[in-house]
Motif scaffolding. Structure first.
Motif, PDB file in Angstrom:
ATOM      1  N   THR A  15      15.241  24.622  71.523  1.00 41.02           N
ATOM      2  CA  THR A  15      14.482  25.318  72.553  1.00 41.02           C
ATOM      3  C   THR A  15      14.524  24.480  73.825  1.00 41.02           C
ATOM      4  OG1 THR A  15      12.978  26.198  70.870  1.00 41.02           O
ATOM      5  CG2 THR A  15      12.231  26.286  73.154  1.00 41.02           C
ATOM      6  N   VAL A  16      14.687  25.121  74.963  1.00 41.32           N
ATOM      7  CA  VAL A  16      14.676  24.450  76.278  1.00 41.32           C
ATOM      8  C   VAL A  16      13.417  24.893  76.993  1.00 41.32           C
ATOM      9  CG1 VAL A  16      15.887  24.130  78.458  1.00 41.32           C
ATOM     10  CG2 VAL A  16      17.190  24.594  76.363  1.00 41.32           C
ATOM     11  N   GLY A  17      12.523  23.976  77.331  1.00 38.59           N
ATOM     12  CA  GLY A  17      12.233  22.648  76.883  1.00 38.59           C
ATOM     13  C   GLY A  17      10.894  22.692  76.185  1.00 38.59           C
ATOM     14  N   SER A  18      10.035  21.696  76.443  1.00 33.15           N
ATOM     15  CA  SER A  18       8.744  21.621  75.759  1.00 33.15           C
ATOM     16  C   SER A  18       7.829  22.782  76.183  1.00 33.15           C
ATOM     17  CB  SER A  18       8.061  20.287  76.025  1.00 33.15           C
ATOM     18  OG  SER A  18       7.947  20.052  77.406  1.00 33.15           O
ATOM     19  N   ASN A  19       7.933  23.234  77.432  1.00 34.41           N
ATOM     20  CA  ASN A  19       7.417  24.543  77.867  1.00 34.41           C
ATOM     21  C   ASN A  19       8.659  25.382  78.119  1.00 34.41           C
ATOM     22  OD1 ASN A  19       4.688  23.839  77.940  1.00 34.41           O
ATOM     23  ND2 ASN A  19       4.874  23.045  80.015  1.00 34.41           N
ATOM     24  N   PRO A  20       8.746  26.581  77.527  1.00 32.60           N
ATOM     25  CA  PRO A  20       9.992  27.343  77.655  1.00 32.60           C
ATOM     26  C   PRO A  20      10.447  27.496  79.112  1.00 32.60           C
ATOM     27  CG  PRO A  20       8.562  28.359  76.047  1.00 32.60           C
ATOM     28  CD  PRO A  20       7.752  27.265  76.693  1.00 32.60           C
ATOM     29  N   HIS A  21      11.719  27.198  79.331  1.00 29.50           N
ATOM     30  CA  HIS A  21      12.311  27.264  80.667  1.00 29.50           C
ATOM     31  C   HIS A  21      12.400  28.724  81.131  1.00 29.50           C
ATOM     32  CE1 HIS A  21      15.500  27.187  83.710  1.00 29.50           C
ATOM     33  NE2 HIS A  21      15.192  25.918  83.887  1.00 29.50           N
ATOM     34  N   PRO A  22      12.251  28.996  82.436  1.00 25.96           N
ATOM     35  CA  PRO A  22      12.425  30.365  82.946  1.00 25.96           C
ATOM     36  C   PRO A  22      13.810  30.917  82.607  1.00 25.96           C
ATOM     37  CG  PRO A  22      11.527  28.931  84.660  1.00 25.96           C
ATOM     38  CD  PRO A  22      11.901  28.050  83.510  1.00 25.96           C
ATOM     39  N   MET A  23      13.887  32.230  82.403  1.00 25.11           N
ATOM     40  CA  MET A  23      15.173  32.905  82.151  1.00 25.11           C
ATOM     41  C   MET A  23      15.264  34.080  83.121  1.00 25.11           C
ATOM     42  SD  MET A  23      16.869  31.201  79.878  1.00 25.11           S
ATOM     43  CE  MET A  23      18.093  32.259  79.105  1.00 25.11           C
ATOM     44  N   GLU A  24      15.203  33.747  84.433  1.00 26.17           N
ATOM     45  CA  GLU A  24      15.231  34.754  85.485  1.00 26.17           C
ATOM     46  C   GLU A  24      16.652  34.921  86.011  1.00 26.17           C
ATOM     47  OE1 GLU A  24      12.512  32.757  88.040  1.00 26.17           O
ATOM     48  OE2 GLU A  24      10.779  33.150  86.744  1.00 26.17           O
ATOM     49  N   CYS A  83      29.798  23.257  69.468  1.00 23.48           N
ATOM     50  CA  CYS A  83      29.427  24.657  69.282  1.00 23.48           C
ATOM     51  C   CYS A  83      28.521  25.029  70.446  1.00 23.48           C
ATOM     52  CB  CYS A  83      28.700  24.834  67.947  1.00 23.48           C
ATOM     53  SG  CYS A  83      28.288  26.543  67.610  1.00 23.48           S
ATOM     54  N   ARG A  84      28.938  26.014  71.250  1.00 19.80           N
ATOM     55  CA  ARG A  84      28.188  26.379  72.459  1.00 19.80           C
ATOM     56  C   ARG A  84      27.743  27.828  72.362  1.00 19.80           C
ATOM     57  NH1 ARG A  84      31.854  25.301  76.742  1.00 19.80           N
ATOM     58  NH2 ARG A  84      31.135  23.162  76.609  1.00 19.80           N
ATOM     59  N   HIS A  85      26.465  28.061  72.639  1.00 20.00           N
ATOM     60  CA  HIS A  85      25.920  29.416  72.669  1.00 20.00           C
ATOM     61  C   HIS A  85      25.540  29.740  74.114  1.00 20.00           C
ATOM     62  CE1 HIS A  85      24.588  29.313  68.152  1.00 20.00           C
ATOM     63  NE2 HIS A  85      25.882  29.159  68.299  1.00 20.00           N
ATOM     64  N   TYR A  86      26.073  30.854  74.633  1.00 15.23           N
ATOM     65  CA  TYR A  86      25.776  31.280  75.996  1.00 15.23           C
ATOM     66  C   TYR A  86      24.555  32.190  76.003  1.00 15.23           C
ATOM     67  CZ  TYR A  86      30.190  29.308  77.501  1.00 15.23           C
ATOM     68  OH  TYR A  86      31.207  28.438  77.782  1.00 15.23           O
ATOM     69  N   LEU A  87      23.739  32.061  77.041  1.00 13.57           N
ATOM     70  CA  LEU A  87      22.524  32.860  77.179  1.00 13.57           C
ATOM     71  C   LEU A  87      22.585  33.662  78.476  1.00 13.57           C
ATOM     72  CD1 LEU A  87      19.886  30.141  76.196  1.00 13.57           C
ATOM     73  CD2 LEU A  87      20.862  31.892  74.718  1.00 13.57           C
ATOM     74  N   LYS A  88      21.723  34.689  78.539  1.00 18.23           N
ATOM     75  CA  LYS A  88      21.632  35.526  79.733  1.00 18.23           C
ATOM     76  C   LYS A  88      20.178  35.585  80.195  1.00 18.23           C
ATOM     77  CE  LYS A  88      25.478  38.588  78.762  1.00 18.23           C
ATOM     78  NZ  LYS A  88      25.973  39.023  77.508  1.00 18.23           N
ATOM     79  N   PRO A  89      19.955  35.902  81.475  1.00 18.36           N
ATOM     80  CA  PRO A  89      18.580  36.087  81.949  1.00 18.36           C
ATOM     81  C   PRO A  89      17.868  37.124  81.079  1.00 18.36           C
ATOM     82  CG  PRO A  89      20.093  36.074  83.809  1.00 18.36           C
ATOM     83  CD  PRO A  89      20.939  36.074  82.560  1.00 18.36           C
ATOM     84  N   GLY A  90      16.592  36.869  80.812  1.00 18.55           N
ATOM     85  CA  GLY A  90      15.804  37.779  79.989  1.00 18.55           C
ATOM     86  C   GLY A  90      15.753  37.386  78.520  1.00 18.55           C
ATOM     87  N   GLN A  91      16.741  36.601  78.070  1.00 15.94           N
ATOM     88  CA  GLN A  91      16.705  36.123  76.693  1.00 15.94           C
ATOM     89  C   GLN A  91      15.765  34.921  76.597  1.00 15.94           C
ATOM     90  OE1 GLN A  91      20.989  35.402  76.080  1.00 15.94           O
ATOM     91  NE2 GLN A  91      21.000  37.171  74.701  1.00 15.94           N
ATOM     92  N   ASP A  92      15.393  34.582  75.367  1.00 19.00           N
ATOM     93  CA  ASP A  92      14.605  33.366  75.168  1.00 19.00           C
ATOM     94  C   ASP A  92      15.510  32.151  75.379  1.00 19.00           C
ATOM     95  OD1 ASP A  92      12.298  34.752  74.547  1.00 19.00           O
ATOM     96  OD2 ASP A  92      12.741  34.791  72.399  1.00 19.00           O
ATOM     97  N   PRO A  93      14.948  31.047  75.932  1.00 14.60           N
ATOM     98  CA  PRO A  93      15.761  29.846  76.159  1.00 14.60           C
ATOM     99  C   PRO A  93      15.902  29.024  74.871  1.00 14.60           C
ATOM    100  CG  PRO A  93      13.554  29.457  76.954  1.00 14.60           C
ATOM    101  CD  PRO A  93      13.585  30.887  76.462  1.00 14.60           C
ATOM    102  N   GLN A  94      16.434  29.647  73.855  1.00 15.22           N
ATOM    103  CA  GLN A  94      16.579  28.954  72.572  1.00 15.22           C
ATOM    104  C   GLN A  94      17.744  29.554  71.791  1.00 15.22           C
ATOM    105  OE1 GLN A  94      13.424  31.256  69.699  1.00 15.22           O
ATOM    106  NE2 GLN A  94      12.649  29.581  70.935  1.00 15.22           N
ATOM    107  N   THR A  95      18.191  28.783  70.801  1.00 13.20           N
ATOM    108  CA  THR A  95      19.257  29.257  69.938  1.00 13.20           C
ATOM    109  C   THR A  95      19.178  28.562  68.588  1.00 13.20           C
ATOM    110  OG1 THR A  95      21.616  29.798  69.887  1.00 13.20           O
ATOM    111  CG2 THR A  95      21.014  27.566  70.582  1.00 13.20           C
ATOM    112  N   LEU A  96      19.940  29.094  67.646  1.00 13.90           N
ATOM    113  CA  LEU A  96      19.995  28.538  66.297  1.00 13.90           C
ATOM    114  C   LEU A  96      21.437  28.116  66.016  1.00 13.90           C
ATOM    115  CD1 LEU A  96      18.662  28.193  63.424  1.00 13.90           C
ATOM    116  CD2 LEU A  96      19.530  30.481  62.941  1.00 13.90           C
ATOM    117  N   PHE A  97      21.604  26.869  65.601  1.00 11.75           N
ATOM    118  CA  PHE A  97      22.916  26.411  65.145  1.00 11.75           C
ATOM    119  C   PHE A  97      22.846  26.263  63.633  1.00 11.75           C
ATOM    120  CE2 PHE A  97      22.723  24.791  69.532  1.00 11.75           C
ATOM    121  CZ  PHE A  97      23.902  25.299  70.033  1.00 11.75           C
ATOM    122  N   LYS A  98      23.599  27.102  62.953  1.00 13.60           N
ATOM    123  CA  LYS A  98      23.554  27.073  61.496  1.00 13.60           C
ATOM    124  C   LYS A  98      24.325  25.878  60.954  1.00 13.60           C
ATOM    125  CE  LYS A  98      22.864  32.003  60.860  1.00 13.60           C
ATOM    126  NZ  LYS A  98      23.349  33.258  60.302  1.00 13.60           N
TER     127      LYS A  98
END
Ligand SMILES: [Fe+2]
Length: 124
Positions: free
Chosen positions: A63-72, A89-104
């Motif tokens: 998760t980015v970061g300790s307070n979730p980063h804006p996704m505007e 392993c890189r996961h791309y994000l878009k505005p509006g998504q949560d600033p987090q990801t899961l690496f299995k």
């Protein structure tokens, strides 16, 4: 001189590159040297960027970061990556998504970095 896994950007056209293997030469785009992104590690101010890594049953949750980063639209986390030795392993994000990801299938001892389109490169 470029080193493996460094991230560079052209300040003129916006091209961004990751170094696959380092060499002695300088990286040049649009007729000038590309700018190296330093990996920042300490948050300052109210927006938090340092990735928070948590072990979960499937692998690691970042998760980015300790307070979730804006996704505007004009300020967001473009990608989160996990570096496990030679492998990235890189996961791309878009505005509006949560600033987090899961690496299995990864453990929390991997290196984690993220890129904010306004504030640059950060690592855990
Ligand atoms: Fe930011």
């Amino acid at each position: 001189m470029a080193e493996k896994k460094q991230i560079y950007k052209c300040d003129i056209c916006g091209n961004m590159v990751e170094v696959i293997d380092g060499g002695d030469g300088d990286l040049v785009c649009c007729g000038q040297n590309m700018a190296l992104f330093e990996e920042k590690t300490e948050d300052q101010g109210k927006e938090k960027h340092v990735p928070v890594v948590e072990a979960v049953a499937e692998g690691i949750k970042v998760t980015v970061g300790s307070n979730p980063h804006p996704m505007e639209e004009d300020h967001f986390i473009q990608w989160i990556e996990a570096i496990d030795g030679e492998d990235t392993c890189r996961h791309y994000l878009k505005p509006g998504q949560d600033p987090q990801t899961l690496f299995k299938n990864l453990s929390p001892d991997v290196q984690v970095r993220e890129f904010c389109n306004v504030h640059g490169l950060w690592k855990a």
